[in-house]
Write an enzyme that holds these catalytic residues in place. Sequence first.
Site, PDB file in Angstrom:
ATOM      1  N   TYR A 190       0.832  -1.214   0.000  1.00 39.77           N
ATOM      2  CA  TYR A 190       0.000   0.000   0.000  1.00 39.77           C
ATOM      3  C   TYR A 190       0.860   1.255   0.000  1.00 39.77           C
ATOM      4  O   TYR A 190       0.620   2.198  -0.774  1.00 39.77           O
ATOM      5  CB  TYR A 190      -0.903  -0.044   1.231  1.00 39.77           C
ATOM      6  CG  TYR A 190      -1.868   1.100   1.380  1.00 39.77           C
ATOM      7  CD1 TYR A 190      -3.019   1.176   0.608  1.00 39.77           C
ATOM      8  CD2 TYR A 190      -1.649   2.089   2.341  1.00 39.77           C
ATOM      9  CE1 TYR A 190      -3.924   2.219   0.783  1.00 39.77           C
ATOM     10  CE2 TYR A 190      -2.544   3.125   2.520  1.00 39.77           C
ATOM     11  CZ  TYR A 190      -3.683   3.191   1.737  1.00 39.77           C
ATOM     12  OH  TYR A 190      -4.576   4.228   1.905  1.00 39.77           O
TER      13      TYR A 190
ATOM     14  N   LYS B 144       0.989   4.024  -2.986  1.00 38.17           N
ATOM     15  CA  LYS B 144       0.649   5.418  -2.733  1.00 38.17           C
ATOM     16  C   LYS B 144       1.813   6.355  -3.074  1.00 38.17           C
ATOM     17  O   LYS B 144       1.596   7.491  -3.502  1.00 38.17           O
ATOM     18  CB  LYS B 144       0.226   5.600  -1.277  1.00 38.17           C
ATOM     19  CG  LYS B 144      -1.105   4.920  -0.935  1.00 38.17           C
ATOM     20  CD  LYS B 144      -2.224   5.373  -1.853  1.00 38.17           C
ATOM     21  CE  LYS B 144      -3.582   4.880  -1.404  1.00 38.17           C
ATOM     22  NZ  LYS B 144      -4.668   5.324  -2.330  1.00 38.17           N
TER      23      LYS B 144
END
Length: 319
Positions: free
Chosen positions: A180, A184
């Site tokens: 993640y 991002k």
Amino acid sequence: MGEPAAQSAPLAGLTAIVTGAGRGLGRAEARELARLGANVVVNDFGQPGRDGSGEASAAPAEETAAGIRAAGGRATAHLGDVADFEQARALVQLAVDTYGQLDILVNNAGILRDRMVFSMSEDEWDTVIRVHLKGHFNTTHFAAIHWRERAKAAGGPVHGRIVNTSSEAFLAGSAGQPNYAAAKGGIVGLTTSTALALAKYGVTANAICPRARTRMTEDVFAGFQEPADGTLDVLAPEHVSPLVGYLASPAAAGVNGQLLVVHGGMVAIAERPRIAAKFDAPHEAFSFDELDAVLTPYYAARPPNETFAAAEVLGLKHG
């Protein structure tokens, strides 16, 4: 708590796509854009699991779109996986076919498959990168084609706005989310590259790092209680959506390639990484001993576990 009445409609006549808008942040963003006058295409794949598991369903997108229409706005639902290249193409085409053109793209769709790096499987890595990073690219790609063609036909700039969703997991690190956090971080790189490439067409691209209580963050904010007195929860997605509305508007024409942190009535502008210190080799190249002499004391004097993030702005503590 009722929503405040809009004093104007700065997005009147404009059309927006919001991905992952069946729930949480995306739903709040879609509602805000509609409140400000935009036609909204509500995209969601509708899977019940925050890890992307379960059967796809049109219900979440349809529910958000129906709520917008009930409030007097214009909205169309789209069931689709933005990480699929052709489904992303169809999403952009739906906006153009339904409302005549696309003006705003808000990329919000995402999933979580948390694991420490030494325990993460290849599939857990690939799936999160696919949904977040590839999903952002796919919709951006087809929106960019649309705006470039419109600008060429018009002989000048058009109104185009991209708002991408990054995370403080990228800014400050997140030990249990290497997939993640990497996705991002990649989204920020995609955003700044897109901002440079599309500026001449009148298109801006910015990224936000929102903090809100949603299905994806229910574990993170489990210790934070929602207020019982009817006031707006400090972690409510409605604290984030006004910034998205602003970035989507003509007023934000001078805001491009930026990263903004937003939550609980606060907006912070993050700077790009800057050089914190610089050392020059005494000769043509550094030796090991020379590097040891300058770098070891430098890092020894810095706080432990310091990251690139401005911890005092984000409200984080060094671990």
